[in-house]
Design an enzyme around this catalytic site. Structure first.
Site, PDB file in Angstrom:
ATOM      1  N   HIS A   1       0.828  -1.211   0.000  1.00 56.15           N
ATOM      2  CA  HIS A   1       0.000   0.000   0.000  1.00 56.15           C
ATOM      3  C   HIS A   1       0.867   1.268   0.000  1.00 56.15           C
ATOM      4  O   HIS A   1       2.093   1.202   0.106  1.00 56.15           O
ATOM      5  CB  HIS A   1      -0.954   0.004   1.199  1.00 56.15           C
ATOM      6  CG  HIS A   1      -0.259  -0.047   2.515  1.00 56.15           C
ATOM      7  ND1 HIS A   1       0.304  -1.206   3.001  1.00 56.15           N
ATOM      8  CD2 HIS A   1      -0.007   0.909   3.444  1.00 56.15           C
ATOM      9  CE1 HIS A   1       0.852  -0.959   4.180  1.00 56.15           C
ATOM     10  NE2 HIS A   1       0.686   0.324   4.467  1.00 56.15           N
TER      11      HIS A   1
ATOM     12  N   THR B   1       2.237   4.350  -4.429  1.00 56.28           N
ATOM     13  CA  THR B   1       3.247   4.339  -5.493  1.00 56.28           C
ATOM     14  C   THR B   1       4.439   3.436  -5.174  1.00 56.28           C
ATOM     15  O   THR B   1       4.812   3.267  -4.012  1.00 56.28           O
ATOM     16  CB  THR B   1       3.792   5.776  -5.699  1.00 56.28           C
ATOM     17  OG1 THR B   1       4.059   6.352  -4.409  1.00 56.28           O
ATOM     18  CG2 THR B   1       2.826   6.645  -6.475  1.00 56.28           C
ATOM     19  N   ARG B   2       5.038   2.895  -6.223  1.00 60.46           N
ATOM     20  CA  ARG B   2       6.294   2.146  -6.123  1.00 60.46           C
ATOM     21  C   ARG B   2       7.183   2.572  -7.293  1.00 60.46           C
ATOM     22  O   ARG B   2       6.695   2.788  -8.399  1.00 60.46           O
ATOM     23  CB  ARG B   2       6.052   0.632  -6.234  1.00 60.46           C
ATOM     24  CG  ARG B   2       5.283   0.015  -5.077  1.00 60.46           C
ATOM     25  CD  ARG B   2       6.102   0.009  -3.801  1.00 60.46           C
ATOM     26  NE  ARG B   2       5.448  -0.653  -2.681  1.00 60.46           N
ATOM     27  CZ  ARG B   2       4.695  -0.057  -1.761  1.00 60.46           C
ATOM     28  NH1 ARG B   2       4.447   1.244  -1.836  1.00 60.46           N
ATOM     29  NH2 ARG B   2       4.182  -0.748  -0.764  1.00 60.46           N
TER      30      ARG B   2
ATOM     31  N   LYS C   1       6.611  12.334  -1.396  1.00 58.53           N
ATOM     32  CA  LYS C   1       6.595  11.135  -0.525  1.00 58.53           C
ATOM     33  C   LYS C   1       8.028  10.649  -0.331  1.00 58.53           C
ATOM     34  O   LYS C   1       8.757  10.500  -1.316  1.00 58.53           O
ATOM     35  CB  LYS C   1       5.744  10.050  -1.175  1.00 58.53           C
ATOM     36  CG  LYS C   1       5.659   8.750  -0.401  1.00 58.53           C
ATOM     37  CD  LYS C   1       4.798   7.737  -1.161  1.00 58.53           C
ATOM     38  CE  LYS C   1       5.215   6.327  -0.867  1.00 58.53           C
ATOM     39  NZ  LYS C   1       4.561   5.348  -1.747  1.00 58.53           N
TER      40      LYS C   1
ATOM     41  N   HIS D   1      15.035   3.376   3.244  1.00 58.40           N
ATOM     42  CA  HIS D   1      15.103   1.972   2.803  1.00 58.40           C
ATOM     43  C   HIS D   1      15.856   1.089   3.795  1.00 58.40           C
ATOM     44  O   HIS D   1      15.427  -0.029   4.080  1.00 58.40           O
ATOM     45  CB  HIS D   1      15.753   1.925   1.414  1.00 58.40           C
ATOM     46  CG  HIS D   1      15.899   0.537   0.878  1.00 58.40           C
ATOM     47  ND1 HIS D   1      14.805  -0.228   0.498  1.00 58.40           N
ATOM     48  CD2 HIS D   1      16.991  -0.243   0.672  1.00 58.40           C
ATOM     49  CE1 HIS D   1      15.230  -1.418   0.075  1.00 58.40           C
ATOM     50  NE2 HIS D   1      16.546  -1.443   0.166  1.00 58.40           N
TER      51      HIS D   1
ATOM     52  N   CYS E   1       4.439   0.093   6.916  1.00 56.01           N
ATOM     53  CA  CYS E   1       4.324  -0.985   5.932  1.00 56.01           C
ATOM     54  C   CYS E   1       5.353  -2.042   6.348  1.00 56.01           C
ATOM     55  O   CYS E   1       6.075  -1.842   7.332  1.00 56.01           O
ATOM     56  CB  CYS E   1       4.657  -0.391   4.570  1.00 56.01           C
ATOM     57  SG  CYS E   1       4.241  -1.380   3.123  1.00 56.01           S
TER      58      CYS E   1
ATOM     59  N   LYS F   1       8.048  -3.713  -8.321  1.00 56.94           N
ATOM     60  CA  LYS F   1       8.237  -3.470  -9.763  1.00 56.94           C
ATOM     61  C   LYS F   1       8.272  -4.763 -10.558  1.00 56.94           C
ATOM     62  O   LYS F   1       7.908  -4.800 -11.716  1.00 56.94           O
ATOM     63  CB  LYS F   1       9.528  -2.676 -10.009  1.00 56.94           C
ATOM     64  CG  LYS F   1      10.784  -3.413  -9.585  1.00 56.94           C
ATOM     65  CD  LYS F   1      12.049  -2.625  -9.773  1.00 56.94           C
ATOM     66  CE  LYS F   1      12.298  -1.595  -8.696  1.00 56.94           C
ATOM     67  NZ  LYS F   1      12.405  -2.123  -7.305  1.00 56.94           N
TER      68      LYS F   1
HETATM   69  C1  LIG Z   1       7.175   1.316   2.310  1.00 56.52           C
HETATM   70  C2  LIG Z   1       7.529   0.419   1.164  1.00 56.52           C
HETATM   71  C3  LIG Z   1       8.071   0.950   0.003  1.00 56.52           C
HETATM   72  C4  LIG Z   1       8.415   0.141  -1.067  1.00 56.52           C
HETATM   73  N1  LIG Z   1       8.904   0.693  -2.216  1.00 56.52           N
HETATM   74  C5  LIG Z   1       9.138  -0.081  -3.284  1.00 56.52           C
HETATM   75  C6  LIG Z   1       9.495   0.496  -4.529  1.00 56.52           C
HETATM   76  O1  LIG Z   1       9.584   1.722  -4.659  1.00 56.52           O
HETATM   77  N2  LIG Z   1       9.700  -0.323  -5.580  1.00 56.52           N
HETATM   78  C7  LIG Z   1       9.572  -1.679  -5.482  1.00 56.52           C
HETATM   79  O2  LIG Z   1       9.790  -2.365  -6.485  1.00 56.52           O
HETATM   80  N3  LIG Z   1       9.227  -2.257  -4.324  1.00 56.52           N
HETATM   81  C8  LIG Z   1       8.999  -1.507  -3.236  1.00 56.52           C
HETATM   82  N4  LIG Z   1       8.597  -2.059  -2.050  1.00 56.52           N
HETATM   83  C9  LIG Z   1       8.561  -3.523  -1.915  1.00 56.52           C
HETATM   84  C10 LIG Z   1       7.309  -4.148  -2.475  1.00 56.52           C
HETATM   85  O3  LIG Z   1       6.164  -3.380  -2.206  1.00 56.52           O
HETATM   86  C11 LIG Z   1       7.205  -5.554  -1.906  1.00 56.52           C
HETATM   87  O4  LIG Z   1       8.416  -6.249  -2.203  1.00 56.52           O
HETATM   88  C12 LIG Z   1       6.047  -6.319  -2.478  1.00 56.52           C
HETATM   89  O5  LIG Z   1       4.834  -5.617  -2.314  1.00 56.52           O
HETATM   90  C13 LIG Z   1       5.956  -7.691  -1.795  1.00 56.52           C
HETATM   91  O6  LIG Z   1       4.901  -8.411  -2.384  1.00 56.52           O
HETATM   92  P1  LIG Z   1       4.331  -9.725  -1.721  1.00 56.52           P
HETATM   93  O7  LIG Z   1       3.354 -10.310  -2.680  1.00 56.52           O
HETATM   94  O8  LIG Z   1       5.462 -10.553  -1.248  1.00 56.52           O
HETATM   95  O9  LIG Z   1       3.576  -9.217  -0.403  1.00 56.52           O
HETATM   96  P2  LIG Z   1       2.111  -8.563  -0.258  1.00 56.52           P
HETATM   97  O10 LIG Z   1       1.802  -7.668  -1.390  1.00 56.52           O
HETATM   98  O11 LIG Z   1       2.006  -8.032   1.117  1.00 56.52           O
HETATM   99  O12 LIG Z   1       1.149  -9.832  -0.416  1.00 56.52           O
HETATM  100  C14 LIG Z   1       1.130 -10.890   0.509  1.00 56.52           C
HETATM  101  C15 LIG Z   1      -0.326 -11.270   0.694  1.00 56.52           C
HETATM  102  O13 LIG Z   1      -0.417 -12.516   1.378  1.00 56.52           O
HETATM  103  C16 LIG Z   1      -1.567 -12.489   2.216  1.00 56.52           C
HETATM  104  N5  LIG Z   1      -1.398 -13.531   3.236  1.00 56.52           N
HETATM  105  C17 LIG Z   1      -0.382 -13.642   4.118  1.00 56.52           C
HETATM  106  N6  LIG Z   1      -0.546 -14.744   4.884  1.00 56.52           N
HETATM  107  C18 LIG Z   1      -1.694 -15.332   4.484  1.00 56.52           C
HETATM  108  C19 LIG Z   1      -2.391 -16.493   4.924  1.00 56.52           C
HETATM  109  N7  LIG Z   1      -1.951 -17.260   5.915  1.00 56.52           N
HETATM  110  N8  LIG Z   1      -3.566 -16.801   4.308  1.00 56.52           N
HETATM  111  C20 LIG Z   1      -4.014 -16.018   3.296  1.00 56.52           C
HETATM  112  N9  LIG Z   1      -3.383 -14.900   2.839  1.00 56.52           N
HETATM  113  C21 LIG Z   1      -2.245 -14.569   3.434  1.00 56.52           C
HETATM  114  C22 LIG Z   1      -1.543 -11.063   2.757  1.00 56.52           C
HETATM  115  O14 LIG Z   1      -2.793 -10.656   3.248  1.00 56.52           O
HETATM  116  C23 LIG Z   1      -1.117 -10.267   1.539  1.00 56.52           C
HETATM  117  O15 LIG Z   1      -2.214  -9.787   0.796  1.00 56.52           O
HETATM  118  C24 LIG Z   1       8.244  -1.264  -0.961  1.00 56.52           C
HETATM  119  C25 LIG Z   1       7.681  -1.806   0.209  1.00 56.52           C
HETATM  120  C26 LIG Z   1       7.318  -0.986   1.263  1.00 56.52           C
HETATM  121  C27 LIG Z   1       6.727  -1.598   2.494  1.00 56.52           C
END
Ligand SMILES: Cc1cc2nc3c(=O)[nH]c(=O)nc-3n(C[C@H](O)[C@H](O)[C@H](O)COP(=O)(O)OP(=O)(O)OC[C@H]3O[C@@H](n4cnc5c(N)ncnc54)[C@H](O)[C@@H]3O)c2cc1C
Length: 375
Positions: free
Chosen positions: A44, A47-48, A262, A266, A311, A344
């Site tokens: 959330h 933006t990324r 924003k 990191h 986050c 990304k």
């Molecule tokens: C502040 C911040 C800034 C960032 N900036 C950048 C950026 O500029 N550029 C970039 O490339 N990346 C950036 N990132 C990193 C990027 O956002 C993350 O690497 C990416 O969103 C991770 O994706 P994910 O699918 O692993 O996790 P998520 O998107 O969190 O998805 C995991 C999902 O699993 C679900 N889940 C977990 N456990 C269970 C369960 N037991 N049962 C059912 N559902 C479950 C959760 O509810 C969630 O929806 C940033 C991250 C943050 C926090």
């Protein structure tokens, strides 16, 4: 109910996997603890950044370019604007690995990159005050993804291709053998031939149920928006940025439709348990002091805080990703440990996960992201 594939976690990586799997004709069930996009995980905050010449290592460049192509496709299919080509300014000491990797990957892959000294940076973007010791590497073709909009877009398409999305349903019990996956949620049981685990900060605890203990470290991160002079920081004339400074690593975004500037830090962050309440923005003194000292040094006309958020990052020891099949189950694909730079890539990671499930292999080179590197 029987499915071809169950995806646990329909966030950044999972929802993209759900799209590619369902588009390939796989009967797909996605399960999420919340209702993605949501503000409880890692995706959330509007933006990324997407960068192509990659400071974290040249091995990421083909993935970044493929990811960009898939984001462009997603825009075309949905008719939504998901990417803003603001350009990205990377700042640091000339000799750091981060800057050297950016320069070498731009050469190796013929990516447009302008290498600017501090006075050129300050002249071009008067909102920046860069000291002489740093240089700027400006990548004009990269920019900003609207992260929640990207997730919404993949979700709509996945559902259109027949995927079922079970929201507000946390998986606590699962079992796997070579042929069958069983997932229990409350009093319902779902079966499938294959499983994707893309559970973000919760992946460690879920995978331990499958006898896989990965060195995943969920950390609390904060970021905030500051009032900004639109003449200096509007996205039409100010880029997204990533600064590696002697005071820490910071990144940020121009003001988009009046959002303000924003900024986030990191490096660092407090290890947390994602199942427990995370201290809100401002509950730690450094939440604001860190960001203010960055602005004070490098963007001094901006100091007025609007609001901030928290986050989670899921860190691996080397801050490289984990994208692999389970070592004991060839029908389980895993994507985790995105270490704060994964969003990304989520388009291409979704495609990779779908390929791994369908054929056991992928056209992309995922060897740097293997599980066995931790042995
Ligand atoms: C502040 C911040 C800034 C960032 N900036 C950048 C950026 O500029 N550029 C970039 O490339 N990346 C950036 N990132 C990193 C990027 O956002 C993350 O690497 C990416 O969103 C991770 O994706 P994910 O699918 O692993 O996790 P998520 O998107 O969190 O998805 C995991 C999902 O699993 C679900 N889940 C977990 N456990 C269970 C369960 N037991 N049962 C059912 N559902 C479950 C959760 O509810 C969630 O929806 C940033 C991250 C943050 C926090």
């Amino acid at each position: 109910m029987h499915y071809d594939v169950i995806v646990i976690g329909a966030g950044s990586m999972g929802i993209a996997a759900g799209y590619f799997l369902s588009k390939s004709g796989k009967k797909t069930l996605l399960v999420d603890s919340f209702n993605p996009p949501h503000n409880k995980g890692s995706h959330h905050g509007d933006t990324r950044i997407i960068r192509h010449a990659y400071g974290e290592g040249e091995e990421y460049v083909p993935l970044a370019l493929k990811a960009q192509e898939l984001w462009n496709d997603l825009e075309k299919v949905t008719g939504k604007q998901l990417f803003l080509q603001t350009g990205v300014l990377n700042v640091g000491h000339e000799k750091t690995n981060f800057i050297q990797n950016i320069i070498s990957s731009s050469k190796a892959y013929s990516l447009p990159l302008e290498v600017l000294d501090s006075s050129e940076v300050n002249k071009r973007w008067p909102g920046i005050a860069l000291p002489d010791k740093y240089i700027g590497c400006f990548e004009p073709t990269s920019g900003v993804l609207k992260c929640e909009e990207c997730i919404k877009a993949y979700r709509e398409l996945a559902e259109r291709h027949g995927a079922t999305i079970l929201t507000n349903s946390k998986v606590k019990e699962l079992s796997v053998n070579d042929k069958r996956v069983t997932v229990k949620i409350e009093d319902q049981t779902f079966n499938a031939d294959a499983l994707v685990v893309s559970a973000g900060a919760w992946s460690g605890s879920l995978l331990s149920i499958l006898d896989l203990n990965l060195p995943l470290n969920p950390v609390r991160k904060t970021f905030a928006w500051f009032d900004a002079n639109e003449d200096l920081y509007n996205y039409k004339n100010f880029p997204a940025f990533s600064f590696e400074t002697s005071q820490g690593q910071y990144y940020g975004f121009p003001s988009i439709n009046g959002s303000g500037l924003k900024v986030g830090r990191h490096d660092g962050g407090e290890t947390i348990n994602p199942d427990e309440a995370i201290p809100g923005f401002g509950e730690r003194e450094e939440d604001t002091t860190d960001l203010r000292q960055f602005l004070h040094h490098y963007m001094p006309s901006t100091q007025q805080l609007k609001y901030g958020k928290t986050c989670m990052y899921t860190l691996t020891p080397d801050e490289d990703f984990i994208i692999d099949l389970h070592p004991n189950y060839s029908n389980v694909a895993i994507a985790s440990g995105f270490s704060g730079h994964g969003f990304k890539f989520s388009s291409v990671v979704g495609q990779i996960l779908s390929e791994l499930i369908i054929s056991g292999k992928t056209e992309q080179n995922i060897s740097p992201f293997s599980i066995n590197r931790f042995k």
